[in-house]
Each structure stands twice: as C-alpha cells, then as structure tokens.
Design an enzyme around this catalytic site. Sequence first.
Site, short mmCIF file in Angstrom:
data_model
loop_
_atom_site.label_atom_id
_atom_site.label_comp_id
_atom_site.label_asym_id
_atom_site.label_seq_id
_atom_site.Cartn_x
_atom_site.Cartn_y
_atom_site.Cartn_z
CD GLU A 320 -2.69 -1.31 2.53
OE1 GLU A 320 -2.33 -0.67 3.54
OE2 GLU A 320 -3.72 -2.00 2.50
CD GLU A 336 -5.17 2.54 2.92
OE1 GLU A 336 -5.67 2.51 4.06
OE2 GLU A 336 -4.04 2.11 2.67
CB CYS A 404 -8.32 1.68 8.30
SG CYS A 404 -7.80 1.06 6.68
#
Length: 665
Positions: A320, A336, A404
């Site tokens: 990520e 993200e 998240c």
Amino acid sequence: MRHVLIALAVALAVGNIRAGDKGGYPISPVPFTSVRVAQDCFWGQRLQACREVTVPLAFSKCEETGRYDNFIRAAHPSDTIHVGGFSFDDTDVYKTIEGASYLLQTYPDKAMEHYIDSVLAIVAAAQEPDGYLYTSRTMNPKHPNAWSGNKRWEKEEALSHELYNLGHMIEGAVAHYQATGKRNFLDIAIRYADCVCREIGGGEGQVKVVPGHQIAEMALAKLYLVTGEKKYLDEAKFFLDMRGKTAVKDLYTQSLEPVVDQREAVGHAVRAAYMYAGMADVAALTGDSAYIRAVDRIWENIVGKKYYITGGIGATSDGEAFGANYELPNLSAYCETCASIGNVYVNHRLFLLHGDAKYYDVAERTLYNALIAGMSLDGGSFFYPNPLASNGGYERQAWFGCACCPSNLCRFIPSLPGYVYAVKEKDVYVNLFMPNSATLDVAGKAVAIGQTTNYPYDGDITLSINKNAAGRFTLKIRIPGWVKGEVVPSNLYSYADGKQLAYSVTVNGEEAGSLGSDGYVSIERKWKKGDRIDVHLDMEPRVVKANENVEADRGRIAVERGPLVYCAEWPDNDFDISGIILNRMPQFAVVDRPDLLYGTKQITTAAQTLTYTADGKLATGDVTLTLIPYYAWAHRGEGKMVVWLPQELCASQAAPTSESEANGH
C-alpha cells in the site's frame, strides 16, 4: 502558558492545531464549530449523508463485528477467551465517536450523545489500572492476539498497533471534549498517554520503540495543546527522533534513516502521511527547523513525482505504498482512501506553517477527487483503493474486515468546515469555497462572514460581511492554481490546450486587491456590515498532459473542470471507452444533469472509435464521448472507467467485435 493552551482546546478542529503563545503555527484555523455549512449544496449533501447514513452504519458495524464486545471482554479477562480480529479494531470505535462528536456540534442530538456515553462507559471499564488500554492483550493476557507479542510493546514496531490505538483514541477524545465539553473520553486518553510516557522513552528502565503505524505523534502534539502538559509533546518528538535508530529499519515504515535526513516519500502511504503531519506539528511546536526542511523536501518529492492527477497518493498495492519516482500506474493504482485523508492533513499543516496557497491547491484536488471517491454519494458504501482506470470488478463495499477507510471517512467528512477559513492576527484567509456562515476571532474581536456559491460546478463566489467588531483587517482570498494555469505546484502535470482563464475580485462592485506571491488576493480595508465581495473564476474544461517521465500516461490526456477531474465510464458511452482516440484539438460542451448522481455536470466531446471489421481491418467511427466527475464513478454497476484518455494510437486499443463485452459489462 497552561491556561492559554487549555483555552485553545476550544478552538481545536480535527487535524487542525491552533498556535499557542510561542512555538505554534503562525496561522490558526477557524475551528469547525465556528463554521456552519449550508445543507443544500455539494458538501452539505455529504455532511448530511455522513450524519444520516455513514456514522450510524459505522456504529452498527462496531456492534455487529464485536468491536464493543472486545471492550466488554477486556473488562473481564479470561484465559479461555479466543482473541481474533485485527489488533487495531479498537480504533474503529474511537474514529466513529470522533466523527459523531463533530456532527453533534453541528446537529445537536441528545440520543446520539447518550449512545456515545454508553459506549465510553464500556471503553472505560476495559482500561487497566495503570492506564493501558488495548483489548487485544487485556481480554486474555496469557494468549493475546497473535500480532500483539507476549508483553507490552514487544511487537509495536511490527504488528501490535498499541501506539496506533493510542493515537486514534486521543484524536477521538479531543474531538469529543471539544464538541460536548465532557471529559469522560479525554480522561481515558490521558491515562493511556500517561502510561505510554512512563513506559516508553529514553530513560533508564524505559522501552525504546517507535510506532509501527504512525499517528501517535500528531495526536500527542494535539494532547499537549489541550492539556498544556509538555511531556506529551516530548513523547511525540521522541518517537520521531528515534525513527531509524531502533531495531526495525525498513522502507515500509519510513525507518531506514532518521526523519530529518529523509528526502523522498517511501513505504506505506498512510503511515508516511501521518508521520509527515506529525513532523510538521512537532516542528512548529518546538521550533525545530530541521523537521520543516525535511517535510518540505518530501512534499516537493510527492507533488513533483508521486502525486496522481486525482490527488491520490500511493501507487502500488505491494505494501500500500509509494512507488518509484514517476511510477503512477492507472489500472493498478492503489490510492488508499486513508492516504488521501493523510495527504490533506499534511498540506493543511504546511499551509498553517508557510501561508502559501499552493498547499491548499494540493489539498483541494485531493478533497474533490480521490478522497470523496472513497465513499458513495449516499454515504453507505466505500472504496479502499481508488484506481484511475477499471476493466470492471470494482464495487464499493458496505464495510471491510480491515475497516480503516470507512471509519476514517466517518471522522474526516464532518471535520471539513474546519478547513474553510484561517486567521493570522488581522489576516483572514478564505481557503475553500462552499455556502456557509462563520464567526471568526480576528485579533480578539468577532467577525461574521457569509459565503454563497455553487462551487465546484460554478466559479462564482459571493462573500458578505455580516458583522465586524475588528475594524480594519485584510481579507485574503485564495485564487486556485487551476484558474492561473497551474495544474499542480510542480511540472508533473501541465495544461495542454493553450487556454488562459481569467478571474476577478470586486468589493461592492469595484475591483479590489491584487494577487500576491502567496497565491491570495489581499484586500485591506475597514470592513462594514453589508460589504459584498464577489469572486469570479473562469471555469472551463481543460486538457491536461502528464510529464513525459510518467510512462503510464504517455499518449493520453486527462480532462478537468475547476477542481474536478473527469472520467469516462461505461453507462454513459455505448462503445468501448478504452478503444477511442480523442481529437488533437478537442472541443467540449458542459451538460447540466440535476437528475444524475445527486446532481452533476457532464462533459461531452467528439472522439473516434477504433474497431476491427469482419475481415480484420482497422476501422474508425465518430462518436460523442461523455464524461462524469471522477468522484461519482462506480455508482451504476461494474464496468469500464478511465481517467487518462487516449489521444495517440499507441495509447489506444481497438475494440473486440462485441461492444458489450468490450465495455466490461
């Protein structure tokens, strides 16, 4: 100093640190509690969706997925309890309370406030006597979560997330304290922070570790401002000073070298952005200029070589993470949602430090594109990654096992009113454009400002002075980079259509102010109630090209209008959108669509399709290509989408025989 800092707590907004008497930010944000956004507008709709759908959904998921049960079990630990889930599941509770707290200030709701208090009672009962609060260990100390290690802090730099939990706890507690005036959450956070300060540090008998996932740094800086207790700021600086000097050294956690020596954005993009925000906080509050030089270098690397046209950061799913310089793939772009939120935090802090509009140009691009693309328009489903092209297979989800992103949006969207204005002595900054009414503290005096606009779909903004007890002050209005011919504050992207847009600022019908090197039109005068400031920004579709070093975008163009990046999506085009060629000199029409996607504007332009005939020859056809804002894609089912549109043969691919198959639907 202590009483000054405590008073400043009232002015804290999420992610926003207000300057103290010395060592703080030169510019102070106007807190979200002082800005009321109109409901019937672009951002008003999103705030309403967050209040009516997103936050209630997140609370229900905390119940459904056992987040609350973890706290209940931790209050009654047993060696028979199986500890599953993620070691950071506690943070979903903290983040949702944070977002709900901001909404309470704007939309008072006694039932919601009572619900939050009931949850906090469960949280408080799980706290150990010395303040430690980490359910993944406490509910079964003999057999904790597999990521937690056998003792406190043992796996902090790898998987335990004990300090990450602390960071989100503090962020949520400060928001709750600000919105309600209650200390029940704040006292829980203070006790855990005190535990951390006792057990982690450079002293004898203390553990020397740094957060495996950064956020504690900026949260502890915020707690310092609320309490006046310098030990929290010292702890934040310790975590930053020690990075690169402990046992764990890797790119993923930005720990290969000390933070002040870093020059490039690397590793996990969310961790990185949170760390850079913490560096700016600590630098401003301690006066450590080495931190600022380091953050400035890293910022230049991001906006010059690692920043997507949509405002996203983090090129690869492998970790990520940020990729190499100019590595910006589209189909596999990660971007993200949490990284976009972190990017806004960094740029907002750098604005508060430097006072340059370029940081808001970057933040605005992220806000209107990559960030809000992460949540559906109705507030009920979410993206984790946000690619710039799709062949189908992307669909927002109502929740994730690793949640998240949804809970982060819960806390960020309601905080947006705190990013609109800022004040430095007798300078008032207007940074974002949305209908609102606000009361500002200008040199200790009240100034009330109103704003009306249809931005981001219209470039006309009207500001009104509704009250002025401050006398003479300077109104500083940001002129966005996109209207000045600057896509981003670097050469990573450039406009390729030769257009020169205009802007104007008038006061009571007369031209006023001049554009400064800081990107603001500054108007100094003794303002009177009823004064009207009209801002006009030409808003036309623009053609953007990427730097030639960005291999993924060669032979392609992107289209944007104002702060919005546009994309082509399958429902609007009955041909293969990857098998087209745009004209060398494209002409655009803007189509108002109040009936589509909660109200939007489409852009249409002439294009050619590339197809194969039955005998295998290449053929072309004339079509009209329809574009929608990128934030609104994937609301009408799965299928193809593309931001960077082919303008050269090398970037296009002829469509197969079946058009429905070609469109991936």
